[in-house]
Design a protein around this motif. Structure first.
Motif, mmCIF file in Angstrom:
data_model
loop_
_atom_site.group_PDB
_atom_site.id
_atom_site.type_symbol
_atom_site.label_atom_id
_atom_site.label_comp_id
_atom_site.label_asym_id
_atom_site.label_seq_id
_atom_site.Cartn_x
_atom_site.Cartn_y
_atom_site.Cartn_z
ATOM 1 N N SER A 1 -39.030 19.928 1.697
ATOM 2 C CA SER A 1 -40.122 20.517 0.920
ATOM 3 C C SER A 1 -40.719 21.695 1.683
ATOM 4 C CB SER A 1 -41.219 19.479 0.656
ATOM 5 O OG SER A 1 -41.854 19.092 1.864
ATOM 6 N N TYR A 2 -41.231 22.659 0.938
ATOM 7 C CA TYR A 2 -41.932 23.792 1.555
ATOM 8 C C TYR A 2 -43.296 23.325 2.068
ATOM 9 C CZ TYR A 2 -44.204 28.343 2.030
ATOM 10 O OH TYR A 2 -44.877 29.436 2.521
ATOM 11 N N ASP A 3 -43.888 22.396 1.343
ATOM 12 C CA ASP A 3 -45.207 21.879 1.718
ATOM 13 C C ASP A 3 -45.116 20.932 2.907
ATOM 14 O OD1 ASP A 3 -46.709 23.097 -0.404
ATOM 15 O OD2 ASP A 3 -45.832 21.627 -1.771
ATOM 16 N N SER A 4 -46.232 20.783 3.607
ATOM 17 C CA SER A 4 -46.333 19.779 4.662
ATOM 18 C C SER A 4 -46.535 18.409 4.000
ATOM 19 C CB SER A 4 -47.523 20.071 5.581
ATOM 20 O OG SER A 4 -48.752 19.902 4.864
ATOM 21 N N TYR A 5 -46.428 17.366 4.785
ATOM 22 C CA TYR A 5 -46.624 16.016 4.245
ATOM 23 C C TYR A 5 -48.024 15.868 3.652
ATOM 24 C CZ TYR A 5 -47.333 10.962 4.137
ATOM 25 O OH TYR A 5 -47.643 9.687 3.743
ATOM 26 N N ASP A 6 -49.037 16.342 4.356
ATOM 27 C CA ASP A 6 -50.416 16.216 3.876
ATOM 28 C C ASP A 6 -50.625 16.997 2.578
ATOM 29 O OD1 ASP A 6 -51.110 14.580 5.976
ATOM 30 O OD2 ASP A 6 -51.832 16.221 7.239
ATOM 31 N N GLU A 7 -50.006 18.166 2.481
ATOM 32 C CA GLU A 7 -50.119 18.971 1.262
ATOM 33 C C GLU A 7 -49.465 18.263 0.078
ATOM 34 O OE1 GLU A 7 -50.228 23.534 3.046
ATOM 35 O OE2 GLU A 7 -48.312 22.477 2.846
ATOM 36 N N LEU A 8 -48.339 17.617 0.337
ATOM 37 C CA LEU A 8 -47.656 16.876 -0.728
ATOM 38 C C LEU A 8 -48.519 15.727 -1.244
ATOM 39 C CD1 LEU A 8 -44.014 16.596 0.674
ATOM 40 C CD2 LEU A 8 -44.729 17.888 -1.336
ATOM 41 N N ILE A 9 -49.120 14.979 -0.318
ATOM 42 C CA ILE A 9 -49.956 13.837 -0.694
ATOM 43 C C ILE A 9 -51.136 14.304 -1.550
ATOM 44 C CG2 ILE A 9 -51.442 12.007 0.182
ATOM 45 C CD1 ILE A 9 -48.457 11.540 0.627
ATOM 46 N N ALA A 10 -51.707 15.451 -1.198
ATOM 47 C CA ALA A 10 -52.851 15.968 -1.947
ATOM 48 C C ALA A 10 -52.432 16.537 -3.299
ATOM 49 C CB ALA A 10 -53.553 17.052 -1.130
ATOM 50 N N TYR B 1 -49.264 15.872 -5.170
ATOM 51 C CA TYR B 1 -48.472 15.065 -6.093
ATOM 52 C C TYR B 1 -48.822 13.570 -6.001
ATOM 53 C CZ TYR B 1 -45.617 19.307 -6.041
ATOM 54 O OH TYR B 1 -45.188 20.608 -6.110
ATOM 55 N N PRO B 2 -49.297 12.966 -7.080
ATOM 56 C CA PRO B 2 -49.587 11.526 -7.087
ATOM 57 C C PRO B 2 -48.299 10.718 -6.875
ATOM 58 C CG PRO B 2 -50.577 12.625 -8.982
ATOM 59 C CD PRO B 2 -49.654 13.610 -8.362
ATOM 60 N N SER C 1 -49.041 23.215 -8.557
ATOM 61 C CA SER C 1 -49.827 22.132 -9.146
ATOM 62 C C SER C 1 -48.914 21.081 -9.740
ATOM 63 C CB SER C 1 -50.752 22.674 -10.241
ATOM 64 O OG SER C 1 -50.009 22.992 -11.403
ATOM 65 N N THR C 2 -49.512 19.961 -10.193
ATOM 66 C CA THR C 2 -48.743 18.887 -10.816
ATOM 67 C C THR C 2 -48.528 19.134 -12.298
ATOM 68 O OG1 THR C 2 -50.759 17.624 -11.294
ATOM 69 C CG2 THR C 2 -49.657 17.200 -9.190
ATOM 70 N N LYS C 3 -49.142 20.179 -12.824
ATOM 71 C CA LYS C 3 -49.040 20.443 -14.257
ATOM 72 C C LYS C 3 -47.646 20.922 -14.623
ATOM 73 C CE LYS C 3 -53.901 21.797 -14.713
ATOM 74 N NZ LYS C 3 -54.817 22.902 -15.082
ATOM 75 N N ASP C 4 -47.240 20.602 -15.861
ATOM 76 C CA ASP C 4 -45.977 21.105 -16.365
ATOM 77 C C ASP C 4 -46.181 22.544 -16.840
ATOM 78 O OD1 ASP C 4 -43.398 21.295 -17.299
ATOM 79 O OD2 ASP C 4 -43.422 19.316 -18.242
#
Length: 316
Positions: free
Chosen positions: A110-119, A121-122, A279-282
């Motif tokens: 992933s491009y994001d860090s682990y913390d960024e992913l947790i924040a 994507y649910p 974002s998580t939005k489609d």
């Protein structure tokens, strides 16, 4: 009366009392033996279950995909694949759950860090834990425009001089494919011309970096054949502005041509949820309702470059 007599007979003296006590002791010993037999059987069942589970896990490596392929499946079951730009890692999860790949042969990044992913994507933490438990290698903060550095593949001067190859997989096997699903910078540039140029720069860097990773990771075989070549995969939505990105031209300019292309069939990856980069939005129209295509790029062969009649292979 019978219960009372039995109770008294245990304490009574003589032959009658001894007989009763012997019968009770015999019953206890029988019960102990039965309990031991049950416990032993439980152990045997557990051992048998563990062996069956291990055998089943081994057999799973040879199983056919659970979903019948209607679109293009870019790689084979035993290929080694590096996924770039995973959002919530649902595509990686789908590849494994549908038996398209052996878990140990997949690296998802992933491009994001682990913390960024947790924040962002649910439930992504649950997906990551599941992938790791199955044997998938997961790496965060991997940049498609700087793969050797962010994958920690940079060699020192001594290692480069000795032609040392970087170990990416546990078995030190060659990397067959690098795949980037629906690349996007996430900048949201409204000016379409600038937006197109921005994504073209992203893809140029992606091709350059993939080529460098293959050189670092893959080795030549004993016969001297060049097996350092791997294949690059891109999946894109159909239509504009994606058509204007000119991925075939970008590929050719970086020494790659389209070996095959075909429909991206969403039903082949039921666990996959396409997400926006930021974002998580489609997207405005759900991704699964949009036509998309998978492109497989192979390194350009010199003889083919002289063939003006060569055409890219398309299959649906």
């Amino acid at each position: 009366m019978a219960r009372k007599l039995k109770g008294k007979s245990i304490q009574s003296k003589g032959l009658k009392g001894a007989l009763v006590r012997h019968q009770i002791n015999e019953k206890k010993q029988k019960q102990i033996a039965q309990n031991a037999e049950i416990e032993n059987q439980n152990k045997m069942n557990k051992l048998k279950s563990m062996k069956s589970s291990k055998k089943e896990k081994q057999n799973n490596k040879k199983m056919a995909p659970l979903v019948k392929s209607k679109g293009l499946m870019p790689f084979g079951f035993e290929d080694k694949v590096l996924l770039i730009g995973e959002g919530d890692f649902s595509f990686a999860k789908s590849l494994i759950l549908q038996n398209f790949l052996i878990p140990e042969n997949l690296i998802a990044t992933s491009y994001d860090s682990y913390d960024e992913l947790i924040a962002k994507y649910p439930n992504v933490d649950e997906v990551l834990s599941e992938l790791k438990e199955l044997g998938v290698k997961v790496i965060h903060q991997v940049d498609a425009t700087n793969l050797p550095q962010t994958l920690d593949l940079i060699l020192n001067a001594k290692q480069r001089k000795s032609n040392k190859k970087v170990k990416l997989f546990k078995d030190n096997g060659n990397l067959n494919y690098i795949m980037f699903n629906f690349p996007h910078t996430g900048k949201g540039i409204k000016d379409q011309d600038r937006n197109i140029r921005d994504h073209q720069r992203l893809l140029v860097k992606y091709f350059e970096n993939c080529k460098e990773v293959f050189k670092l990771v893959n080795t030549e075989d004993l016969q001297g054949y060049n097996t350092t070549k791997g294949k690059i995969i891109l999946s894109l939505f159909e239509g504009e502005p994606y058509q204007s990105w000119g991925i075939k031209i970008i590929g050719r300019n970086n020494g790659y041509r389209v070996e095959r292309s075909g429909k991206f069939d969403w039903s082949m990856f039921p666990e996959y949820h396409h997400r926006r980069t930021n974002s998580t939005k489609d997207t405005t129209k759900p991704a699964a309702e949009r036509d998309a295509r998978i492109y497989i790029f192979d390194e350009w062969v010199k003889q083919e470059s002289a063939n003006k009649n060569h055409e890219d292979s398309d299959s649906d």
